[in-house]
Design an enzyme around this catalytic site. Structure first.
Site, mmCIF file in Angstrom:
data_model
loop_
_atom_site.group_PDB
_atom_site.id
_atom_site.type_symbol
_atom_site.label_atom_id
_atom_site.label_comp_id
_atom_site.label_asym_id
_atom_site.label_seq_id
_atom_site.Cartn_x
_atom_site.Cartn_y
_atom_site.Cartn_z
ATOM 1 N N VAL A 52 96.068 51.403 -58.034
ATOM 2 C CA VAL A 52 95.020 51.985 -57.189
ATOM 3 C C VAL A 52 95.577 53.137 -56.360
ATOM 4 C CG1 VAL A 52 93.310 51.516 -55.378
ATOM 5 C CG2 VAL A 52 93.730 49.811 -57.160
ATOM 6 N N CYS A 53 96.778 52.995 -55.837
ATOM 7 C CA CYS A 53 97.395 54.072 -55.058
ATOM 8 C C CYS A 53 97.631 55.303 -55.936
ATOM 9 C CB CYS A 53 98.701 53.601 -54.428
ATOM 10 S SG CYS A 53 98.481 52.272 -53.226
ATOM 11 N N THR A 54 98.071 55.073 -57.148
ATOM 12 C CA THR A 54 98.299 56.183 -58.078
ATOM 13 C C THR A 54 96.978 56.907 -58.363
ATOM 14 O OG1 THR A 54 100.201 55.075 -59.057
ATOM 15 C CG2 THR A 54 99.159 56.811 -60.368
ATOM 16 N N LEU A 57 95.852 58.934 -55.153
ATOM 17 C CA LEU A 57 96.628 60.134 -54.855
ATOM 18 C C LEU A 57 96.519 61.182 -55.959
ATOM 19 C CD1 LEU A 57 99.671 58.469 -53.095
ATOM 20 C CD2 LEU A 57 97.661 59.517 -52.062
#
Length: 166
Positions: A52-54, A57
């Site tokens: 999810v962070c990937t 961003l």
């Protein structure tokens, strides 16, 4: 750090953004107040190299031209080490700075720190978004309890478009 903000209390629209200096992915200090005169988008995220962070961003990476047109500079912030953030930035070809809040002071000041996260991990940044205007005032604030949720980028962009141009 702004001593008037209560640790652990999420900040709200209209609050002054607590100033900070963090080390970026190039191992250089970055101070929020050095960007007065620009709009700043602070994106707190739990951990580099997670799905999810990937996705979050990389979506910012792909929209950087739009942020630039709105005089907005994004920064990603997590408790990862600067070395980890540098590798993550390189692998994902991110075109904006990632800041290490390894000591957890900024995440705490902005009210977006999980005391207990998954797998028994403690002190991880919650996913959160803060839009700081050219005068250092918070114009958008969103702290998510579920790390699988993404900030409302549609509303962030709408708020940016309505802010005073440079």
């Amino acid at each position: 750090m702004n001593p008037s903000s209560q640790p652990g209390t999420p900040l709200r629209v209209g609050d002054p953004a607590p100033d900070f200096t963090l080390i970026d992915d190039q191992r250089q200090p970055v101070t929020l107040s050095a960007f007065r005169g620009e709009n700043v988008l602070l994106l707190f995220f739990p951990a580099a190299f997670t799905s999810v962070c990937t996705a979050e961003l990389c979506s910012v990476r792909d929209s950087l031209e739009r942020y630039g047109a709105l005089n907005a500079r994004p920064f990603g912030i997590s408790v990862d080490l600067p070395f980890t953030l540098a590798r993550f930035k390189e692998e994902q070809r991110l075109n904006f700075s990632l800041l290490s809040d390894f000591n957890k002071e900024v995440s705490r000041a902005y009210g977006c720190l999980y005391e207990n996260w998954i797998l028994g991990l403690k002190g991880v940044s919650k996913r959160a978004a803060f839009l700081v205007d050219r005068q250092g005032v918070i114009r958008y604030a969103e702290v998510l309890e579920n790390a699988g949720d993404l900030p409302n980028f549609e509303l962030i962009n709408k708020t940016l478009e309505e802010m005073e141009p440079a």
